[in-house]
Design an enzyme around this catalytic site. Structure first.
Site, PDB file in Angstrom:
ATOM      1  CG  HIS A  99      -1.811  -1.052   1.463  1.00 15.69           C
ATOM      2  ND1 HIS A  99      -1.439  -2.216   2.088  1.00 15.69           N
ATOM      3  CD2 HIS A  99      -3.125  -1.193   1.153  1.00 15.69           C
ATOM      4  CE1 HIS A  99      -2.484  -3.033   2.156  1.00 15.69           C
ATOM      5  NE2 HIS A  99      -3.512  -2.434   1.600  1.00 15.69           N
ATOM      6  CG  ASP A 102       1.526  -0.685   3.598  1.00 17.40           C
ATOM      7  OD1 ASP A 102       0.907  -0.390   4.622  1.00 17.40           O
ATOM      8  OD2 ASP A 102       1.078  -1.407   2.695  1.00 17.40           O
TER       9      ASP A 102
END
Length: 439
Positions: A99, A102
């Site tokens: 993501h 992240d």
């Protein structure tokens, strides 16, 4: 800097090994059915669980240290990259999934967040060039920030929709930059809690609009991979719009998106929808939308998404049976959307967890190939449906009959119980055991 100096490259030692830091069934360079196991399985590290998941749950704070020795977010983001690439190289994992948040957290404004994300993806790209490791797929984290409390693409706020589109645009650019062959839509909060405050029609229309915009932009900037939807029936909303593969197929076909999207099937999401993992994979396969897999498992005694590392070999066998039947992976792979249990908090537990999951899928792959080579299950299914190859069955398949023709046939035939045969479920399950435990 080496983060795991006490752990070397994980070797393959075979099924008789008792070394916890060795593979028993996964031999990455062993050639099976014409190519190495690593190409059949295409394992991927999940950036969110592995590099960021510290064991925090709704009842307690984290138990594992995932700061990677850094307190400043910019330095920590780069340290995560170094640690992730070390983990992948030592575990013979060729891919990662991410993501956007992240890789790099939010920095107050979209412009500032994008600028910092660019720095991290530049750093990752350099590591890729150095190591040859690849991105399997990327996605945008449009669900945890308070702005997404009512959804992203399905938000009642047009401003939130616009922000979501901008964030997805950047995530797509990052995926292309890192050579990703997939882009995933997981509707983290694309659903509702009550219809008393929800216009379902507008929300579904807007979700389709956002997906169409993303596809058009992705192709415009040179993304040649697959777009995926990841079905999930619940969590965090009570009614997720992407409930299961069949529900998503209906959505895609309604909005003319069925030629653009495939499925990213997660085992734990399948069981939350009261399906088996194999059912969801088979539904995707027979409808021509099988794409990629989030490899994990749930706990049947718990009613939520536990994201455990997969160790159930029956499940991995039937998973790989469907993957082989689908022709194997193209742009997709096996992403370990899984986390070590909260009580497994040491750095070594990252390796123990991945070894367990990778061996379970390697064993499942070997068993699935043997099931297909054995041929008894395929032969049974072929014989069971033989009536569709001749006579009235073939006429039905070929579209040569009317309702009147079928009535005439049924009247002449009389009772049909004499043409039924046993399903022999128990015998077939015994064949699975026979093949699996003869490896």
């Amino acid at each position: 800097m080496e983060f795991f100096s006490n752990i070397g490259k994980i070797p393959y030692e075979g099924k008789d090994s008792t070394n916890p830091l060795a593979f028993k069934y996964y031999n990455p360079d062993e050639v099976i059915a014409g190519k190495p196991m690593r190409e059949h399985l295409k394992f991927a590290l999940s950036w969110w669980h592995t590099m960021g998941g510290d064991g925090t749950d709704m009842f307690g704070c984290g138990t594992a240290d995932k700061t990677w020795g850094e307190s400043a977010p910019e330095a920590r983001a780069k340290a995560k990259v170094d640690a992730a690439f070390e983990i992948m190289q030592k575990l013979s994992i060729d891919y990662f999934c991410f993501h956007d948040r992240d890789l790099s957290p939010e920095y107050g404004s979209l412009a500032a967040s994008n600028a910092e994300l660019d720095k991290v993806t530049d750093y990752i790209k350099a590591k890729q060039d150095e190591t040859g490791l690849k991105c399997l797929w990327g996605t945008a984290k449009c669900f945890d920030h308070p702005r997404f409390m009512h959804g992203a693409g399905t938000s009642p706020s047009a401003d939130v929709f616009a922000f979501s589109a901008a964030q997805i645009k950047k995530a797509l650019e990052s995926t292309v930059k890192l050579g990703g062959t997939g882009y995933v839509f997981w509707g983290g909060r694309e659903g509702y809690e009550t219809l008393l405050n929800t216009n379902m029609g507008i929300e579904l229309d807007n979700m389709a609009r956002l997906m169409r915009l993303a596809v058009d932009y992705g192709r415009k900037i040179g993304f040649k991979g697959d777009f995926y939807i990841e079905p999930k029936p619940k969590e965090p909303t009570k009614h997720q719009y992407d409930f299961d593969t069949a529900t998503v197929l209906g959505f895609l076909r309604k909005y003319g998106l069925d030629k653009d999207f495939k499925m990213n099937i997660e085992a734990n999401h399948a069981t939350l929808a009261q399906h088996t993992f194999q059912h969801e994979l088979a539904t995707a396969r027979v409808n021509g939308v099988f794409g990629s897999i989030d490899a994990n498992q749930g706990d049947p005694l718990l009613g939520w998404d536990t994201d455990q590392f997969p160790t159930n070999v029956y499940d991995t066998t039937m998973c790989m049976y469907e993957v082989i039947k689908a022709g194997g992976f193209t742009n997709g792979g096996l992403n370990f959307d899984a986390k070590a249990r909260r009580g497994s908090f040491t750095p070594e537990d990252i390796f123990y967890s991945y070894i367990a999951g990778m061996d379970a899928f390697a064993l499942g792959f070997r068993a699935a190939l043997k099931l297909i080579e054995d041929g008894r299950i395929d032969k049974f299914i072929e014989d069971r449906y033989a009536s569709w190859n001749t006579g009235i069955g073939k006429d039905i398949v070929d579209g040569k009959v009317t309702m009147e023709d079928l009535e005439k046939y049924a009247l002449s035939k009389g009772e049909v119980t004499d043409s039924l045969s046993s399903g022999r479920q128990e015998m077939l399950e015994s064949i699975v055991n026979n093949v699996l435990f003869s490896l």
